[in-house]
Design an enzyme around this catalytic site. Structure first.
Site, PDB file in Angstrom:
ATOM      1  N   CYS A 105       0.518  -1.329   0.080  1.00  0.00           N
ATOM      2  CA  CYS A 105      -0.385   0.270   0.205  1.00  0.00           C
ATOM      3  C   CYS A 105       0.936   1.591   0.181  1.00  0.00           C
ATOM      4  O   CYS A 105       1.305   1.463  -1.121  1.00  0.00           O
ATOM      5  CB  CYS A 105      -0.788   0.112   1.242  1.00  0.00           C
ATOM      6  SG  CYS A 105      -2.383   0.927   1.194  1.00  0.00           S
ATOM      7  N   HIS A 199      -3.246  -5.163   1.001  1.00  0.00           N
ATOM      8  CA  HIS A 199      -2.291  -5.516   1.877  1.00  0.00           C
ATOM      9  C   HIS A 199      -2.034  -7.087   2.493  1.00  0.00           C
ATOM     10  O   HIS A 199      -3.099  -7.780   3.674  1.00  0.00           O
ATOM     11  CB  HIS A 199      -2.784  -4.974   3.699  1.00  0.00           C
ATOM     12  CG  HIS A 199      -2.892  -2.953   3.571  1.00  0.00           C
ATOM     13  ND1 HIS A 199      -1.612  -3.052   4.081  1.00  0.00           N
ATOM     14  CD2 HIS A 199      -3.054  -2.686   3.258  1.00  0.00           C
ATOM     15  CE1 HIS A 199      -1.738  -1.960   4.217  1.00  0.00           C
ATOM     16  NE2 HIS A 199      -2.952  -1.078   3.335  1.00  0.00           N
ATOM     17  N   GLU A 201      -0.605  -8.399   4.285  1.00  0.00           N
ATOM     18  CA  GLU A 201      -0.281  -9.109   5.724  1.00  0.00           C
ATOM     19  C   GLU A 201      -1.439  -8.348   6.710  1.00  0.00           C
ATOM     20  O   GLU A 201      -1.199  -9.510   7.485  1.00  0.00           O
ATOM     21  CB  GLU A 201       0.893  -8.012   6.094  1.00  0.00           C
ATOM     22  CG  GLU A 201       0.507  -6.554   6.064  1.00  0.00           C
ATOM     23  CD  GLU A 201       0.273  -5.598   4.435  1.00  0.00           C
ATOM     24  OE1 GLU A 201       0.036  -4.442   5.194  1.00  0.00           O
ATOM     25  OE2 GLU A 201       0.253  -6.162   4.305  1.00  0.00           O
TER      26      GLU A 201
END
Length: 287
Positions: A105, A199, A201
């Protein structure tokens, strides 16, 4: 084989602490935990370039790491405030160091601007919750960062800004109808960066915490009809985090195993470790 990583936090101190109060970890700590879940022998240092006077690594320090990862951020890069300019300068130094780098991002946006690209608000508005129907480009289908991703996939996401002008040496790897640059490789000064606008993660639990603090935004921007609706959506994500086999909730929200399964959701990060960090460490011959 121990791997040394630097996790570069994109947020200011206040934003970090707000996230920690809600989730228990600041974003860079959460990202470090994801890295260590992929490869238990990874050791992470954290850097906070948004902080004035932060102790940032010099060129030799950057070269001493096996990999560098940039987190997301609440900042907008076109504001060009000092806390942002320090991050752009650090990214230029990361390119020059030649150390493999990856970003999510904000990380992609910083990498693009540091390489003379541009980032602006998306005229289509915010992409929030999930980036849907991500389509690898022809280059992306052959690129190791997206190895194992299907022809169409979804991923956790929350962003208003996007890359609008590509750097000179940039290859788009994935796109969707909201943002044409959803994944990319950027090269500058001998350095190679891999990044995504989404994202990978974020667990559903962390995404739920983030959206819970943005319930008013979800209503104001038309994603939910009321804060009660927003709260119900957040509760469903949290429930799926606790039990990914809740087929009723997965069906209701169109969430498949590319998101529910942590190994598939974090595939880009794992591919970065496998295809960029480990081979580079081996070629450098560091212990």
């Amino acid at each position: 084989m121990a791997l040394r990583f630097l996790v570069v936090e994109g947020n200011t101190r206040d934003a970090r602490q707000n996230h920690k109060a809600a989730y228990g970890l600041i974003p860079s700590e959460s990202y470090a935990a994801v890295l260590q879940g992929i490869e238990p022998d990874i050791v992470c240092d954290l850097a906070f370039p948004a902080d004035e006077g932060a102790n940032l690594p010099d060129a030799a320090g950057l070269q001493s790491y096996d990999g560098i990862v940039l987190t997301g951020s609440h900042l907008s890069i076109y504001d060009r405030t000092p806390d942002i300019l320090r991050q752009i300068d650090l990214m230029r130094a990361i390119y020059a160091s030649g150390t493999p780098s990856f970003g999510s991002c904000w990380g992609l946006q910083v990498a693009a601007v540091a390489a003379d690209g541009d980032v602006q608000k998306n005229p289509l508005g915010r992409e929030v919750g999930f980036a849907r129907r991500l389509l690898p480009t022809e280059a992306g289908r052959a690129h190791p960062m997206l190895a194992g991703r299907p022809d169409v996939y979804d991923a956790p996401a929350i962003h208003l800004d996007m890359v609008t002008v590509l750097p000179a040496d940039c290859t788009i790897l994935s796109s969707n109808s909201v943002s044409p640059v959803q994944a990319a490789e950027i090269r500058l000064d001998g350095g190679v960066f891999w990044g995504v606008q989404y994202h990978p993660e974020f667990s559903l639990g962390e995404l739920a915490v983030i959206l819970d603090r943005r319930k008013t935004l979800l209503v104001d921007e038309g994603f939910c009809r009321s804060e009660a609706d927003a709260a119900a959506y957040v509760a469903d994500l949290a429930a799926l985090q606790q039990n990914r086999h809740r087929a009723d909730l997965a069906w209701r929200h169109g969430i498949d195993m590319e998101v529910l399964d942590s190994a598939r959701r974090t595939r880009e990060i794992a591919n970065f470790v496998a295809h960029r960090v480990k081979p580079e460490k081996s070629s450098r011959g560091r212990a």
